[in-house]
Design an enzyme around this catalytic site. Structure first.
Site, PDB file in Angstrom:
ATOM      1  N   ARG A   1      31.602  44.972  50.514  1.00 14.44           N
ATOM      2  CA  ARG A   1      32.280  43.810  49.889  1.00 14.44           C
ATOM      3  C   ARG A   1      33.074  43.040  50.944  1.00 14.44           C
ATOM      4  NH1 ARG A   1      35.721  46.399  45.401  1.00 14.44           N
ATOM      5  NH2 ARG A   1      36.426  44.271  45.012  1.00 14.44           N
TER       6      ARG A   1
ATOM      7  N   ARG B   1      32.598  31.140  45.876  1.00 15.38           N
ATOM      8  CA  ARG B   1      32.478  32.271  46.791  1.00 15.38           C
ATOM      9  C   ARG B   1      31.498  31.976  47.919  1.00 15.38           C
ATOM     10  NH1 ARG B   1      34.921  36.670  43.915  1.00 15.38           N
ATOM     11  NH2 ARG B   1      34.040  38.578  44.673  1.00 15.38           N
TER      12      ARG B   1
ATOM     13  N   ARG C   1      37.845  50.851  39.421  1.00 12.84           N
ATOM     14  CA  ARG C   1      36.661  49.995  39.220  1.00 12.84           C
ATOM     15  C   ARG C   1      35.477  50.597  39.959  1.00 12.84           C
ATOM     16  NH1 ARG C   1      38.033  43.766  40.328  1.00 12.84           N
ATOM     17  NH2 ARG C   1      36.257  43.922  41.735  1.00 12.84           N
TER      18      ARG C   1
ATOM     19  N   ARG D   1      43.708  50.965  43.248  1.00 10.44           N
ATOM     20  CA  ARG D   1      43.692  50.101  42.052  1.00 10.44           C
ATOM     21  C   ARG D   1      43.192  50.895  40.837  1.00 10.44           C
ATOM     22  NH1 ARG D   1      40.855  44.424  42.194  1.00 10.44           N
ATOM     23  NH2 ARG D   1      39.125  45.634  43.005  1.00 10.44           N
TER      24      ARG D   1
ATOM     25  N   LYS E   1      44.222  38.234  44.409  1.00 11.11           N
ATOM     26  CA  LYS E   1      43.876  36.988  43.694  1.00 11.11           C
ATOM     27  C   LYS E   1      44.125  37.145  42.190  1.00 11.11           C
ATOM     28  CE  LYS E   1      39.565  37.100  45.055  1.00 11.11           C
ATOM     29  NZ  LYS E   1      39.604  38.335  45.852  1.00 11.11           N
TER      30      LYS E   1
HETATM   31  P1  AP5 Z   1      43.919  42.370  42.842  1.00  9.36           P
HETATM   32  O1  AP5 Z   1      44.868  41.348  42.347  1.00  9.36           O
HETATM   33  O2  AP5 Z   1      43.089  43.110  41.859  1.00  9.36           O
HETATM   34  O3  AP5 Z   1      43.028  41.764  44.034  1.00  9.36           O
HETATM   35  P2  AP5 Z   1      41.807  40.762  43.982  1.00  9.36           P
HETATM   36  O4  AP5 Z   1      41.935  39.863  45.154  1.00  9.36           O
HETATM   37  O5  AP5 Z   1      41.699  40.113  42.634  1.00  9.36           O
HETATM   38  O6  AP5 Z   1      40.654  41.786  44.245  1.00  9.36           O
HETATM   39  P3  AP5 Z   1      39.200  41.934  43.590  1.00  9.36           P
HETATM   40  O7  AP5 Z   1      38.680  43.242  44.092  1.00  9.36           O
HETATM   41  O8  AP5 Z   1      39.248  41.751  42.103  1.00  9.36           O
HETATM   42  O9  AP5 Z   1      38.461  40.768  44.257  1.00  9.36           O
HETATM   43  P4  AP5 Z   1      36.962  40.597  44.397  1.00  9.36           P
HETATM   44  O10 AP5 Z   1      36.917  39.207  44.850  1.00  9.36           O
HETATM   45  O11 AP5 Z   1      36.277  41.577  45.257  1.00  9.36           O
HETATM   46  O12 AP5 Z   1      36.415  40.959  42.932  1.00  9.36           O
HETATM   47  P5  AP5 Z   1      35.874  40.077  41.737  1.00  9.36           P
HETATM   48  O13 AP5 Z   1      36.260  40.750  40.500  1.00  9.36           O
HETATM   49  O14 AP5 Z   1      36.182  38.640  41.914  1.00  9.36           O
HETATM   50  O15 AP5 Z   1      44.769  43.439  43.698  1.00  9.36           O
HETATM   51  C1  AP5 Z   1      44.121  44.582  44.238  1.00  9.36           C
HETATM   52  C2  AP5 Z   1      45.057  45.792  44.108  1.00  9.36           C
HETATM   53  O16 AP5 Z   1      46.207  45.595  44.918  1.00  9.36           O
HETATM   54  C3  AP5 Z   1      45.593  46.033  42.676  1.00  9.36           C
HETATM   55  O17 AP5 Z   1      45.681  47.399  42.476  1.00  9.36           O
HETATM   56  C4  AP5 Z   1      46.982  45.370  42.706  1.00  9.36           C
HETATM   57  O18 AP5 Z   1      47.862  46.023  41.818  1.00  9.36           O
HETATM   58  C5  AP5 Z   1      47.407  45.609  44.147  1.00  9.36           C
HETATM   59  N1  AP5 Z   1      48.235  44.523  44.677  1.00  9.36           N
HETATM   60  C6  AP5 Z   1      48.168  43.195  44.395  1.00  9.36           C
HETATM   61  N2  AP5 Z   1      49.098  42.516  45.110  1.00  9.36           N
HETATM   62  C7  AP5 Z   1      49.726  43.453  45.883  1.00  9.36           C
HETATM   63  C8  AP5 Z   1      50.779  43.389  46.830  1.00  9.36           C
HETATM   64  N3  AP5 Z   1      51.358  42.227  47.147  1.00  9.36           N
HETATM   65  N4  AP5 Z   1      51.174  44.535  47.430  1.00  9.36           N
HETATM   66  C9  AP5 Z   1      50.591  45.713  47.118  1.00  9.36           C
HETATM   67  N5  AP5 Z   1      49.595  45.840  46.211  1.00  9.36           N
HETATM   68  C10 AP5 Z   1      49.175  44.716  45.596  1.00  9.36           C
HETATM   69  O19 AP5 Z   1      34.276  40.211  41.970  1.00  9.36           O
HETATM   70  C11 AP5 Z   1      33.612  41.428  41.740  1.00  9.36           C
HETATM   71  C12 AP5 Z   1      32.119  41.229  41.981  1.00  9.36           C
HETATM   72  O20 AP5 Z   1      31.602  40.262  41.033  1.00  9.36           O
HETATM   73  C13 AP5 Z   1      31.730  40.667  43.360  1.00  9.36           C
HETATM   74  O21 AP5 Z   1      31.607  41.680  44.333  1.00  9.36           O
HETATM   75  C14 AP5 Z   1      30.390  39.979  43.041  1.00  9.36           C
HETATM   76  O22 AP5 Z   1      29.348  40.912  42.942  1.00  9.36           O
HETATM   77  C15 AP5 Z   1      30.640  39.390  41.647  1.00  9.36           C
HETATM   78  N6  AP5 Z   1      31.184  38.027  41.694  1.00  9.36           N
HETATM   79  C16 AP5 Z   1      32.386  37.611  41.219  1.00  9.36           C
HETATM   80  N7  AP5 Z   1      32.551  36.301  41.428  1.00  9.36           N
HETATM   81  C17 AP5 Z   1      31.428  35.860  42.047  1.00  9.36           C
HETATM   82  C18 AP5 Z   1      31.016  34.602  42.544  1.00  9.36           C
HETATM   83  N8  AP5 Z   1      31.792  33.510  42.439  1.00  9.36           N
HETATM   84  N9  AP5 Z   1      29.804  34.522  43.147  1.00  9.36           N
HETATM   85  C19 AP5 Z   1      28.988  35.600  43.253  1.00  9.36           C
HETATM   86  N10 AP5 Z   1      29.332  36.831  42.804  1.00  9.36           N
HETATM   87  C20 AP5 Z   1      30.546  36.958  42.202  1.00  9.36           C
END
Ligand code: AP5
Length: 214
Positions: free
Chosen positions: A171, A88, A160, A127, A13
């Protein structure tokens, strides 16, 4: 262009949201990045959020909805935005729809990036993130030019905290239970598109562009 990117942890994402933001000149609003910044500066919100994030749990809806409403009020969002990691939960989606409707706005596209579990784990394991500017890399799939160092600002790259072996399974489970129901919530809306998230970053971006422009 008002776009929501859905998908499990590691689906790409953040990677795709950054590319959409650059191509279409719209801001990327990442609740994860906002929360990590609050944790870093040790704000009251950051202190409250940290205990949930460390365990891979969702931060309570009320805190998240307040963040988003503030962003909508503050941001120059006339051109739209990419929501990365929000909503979410169904509660968050309902609150968002109501905040938009008060502004006479609606979501134009909801794109769900679909990737299977083993690949998600490979992506999260490898990552690495810049501690300074937040740019993300992958040690195999998207490595920096110099190992362990950010291309953009030269700062050290680190994993991270919530990408640990202990936290990732929770997660993924939290996604399945609390976020996946959003797919059904948006499916009948006429703006929902599922995109296959397996392939190179560029291949997936082509699919995302098609979903946005189709
Ligand atoms: P990346 O692009 O980083 O993936 P992502 O989907 O953004 O993954 P996240 O782990 O950031 O998502 P998340 O939803 O768990 O975390 P968030 O920060 O929102 O890609 C991942 C890896 O793969 C990278 O190394 C990239 O280089 C690689 N990659 C990408 N595309 C690729 C491809 N095509 N092929 C190969 N490799 C590839 O949330 C973190 C925490 O915050 C949550 O757990 C929660 O506690 C809190 N939080 C955030 N938002 C909310 C909300 N709305 N409500 C409640 N809690 C929330």
């Amino acid at each position: 262009m008002r776009v929501i990117l859905l998908g499990p942890p590691g689906a790409g994402k953040g990677t795709q949201a950054g590319m959409i933001a650059e191509k279409y000149h719209v801001p990327q609003i990442s609740t994860g990045d906002i929360l990590r910044e609050e944790v870093k500066i040790e704000s009251e919100l950051g202190k409250q959020a940290k205990s949930y994030m460390d365990k891979g749990e969702l931060v309570p809806d009320k805190l998240i909805i307040d963040i988003i409403v503030k962003q909508l009020d503050e941001d120059d969002s006339g051109n739209g935005y990419i929501m990365d990691g929000f909503p979410r939960t169904v509660n968050q989606a309902v609150a968002f729809a109501s905040a938009l409707s008060e502004r006479g706005e609606q979501v134009d596209r909801v794109i769900s990036i679909e990737v299977e579990r083993d690949e998600l784990i490979r992506r999260l394991n490898g990552r690495r993130t810049c501690t300074e500017c937040g740019v993300r890399y992958h040690i195999h799939f998207d490595p920096p030019r110099k190992e362990g160092v950010c291309n953009e600002c030269g700062t050290k790259l680190i994993p991270r905290d919530d990408d640990s072996e202990e936290t990732v399974p929770n997660r993924l489970e939290v996604y399945r239970k609390q976020t996946e129901p959003l797919i059904d919530y948006y499916k009948g809306s006429g703006v929902f598109e599922a995109v296959d998230g397996v392939g190179s970053i560029e291949e997936i971006f082509k699919r995302v562009e098609k979903a946005l422009e189709g």
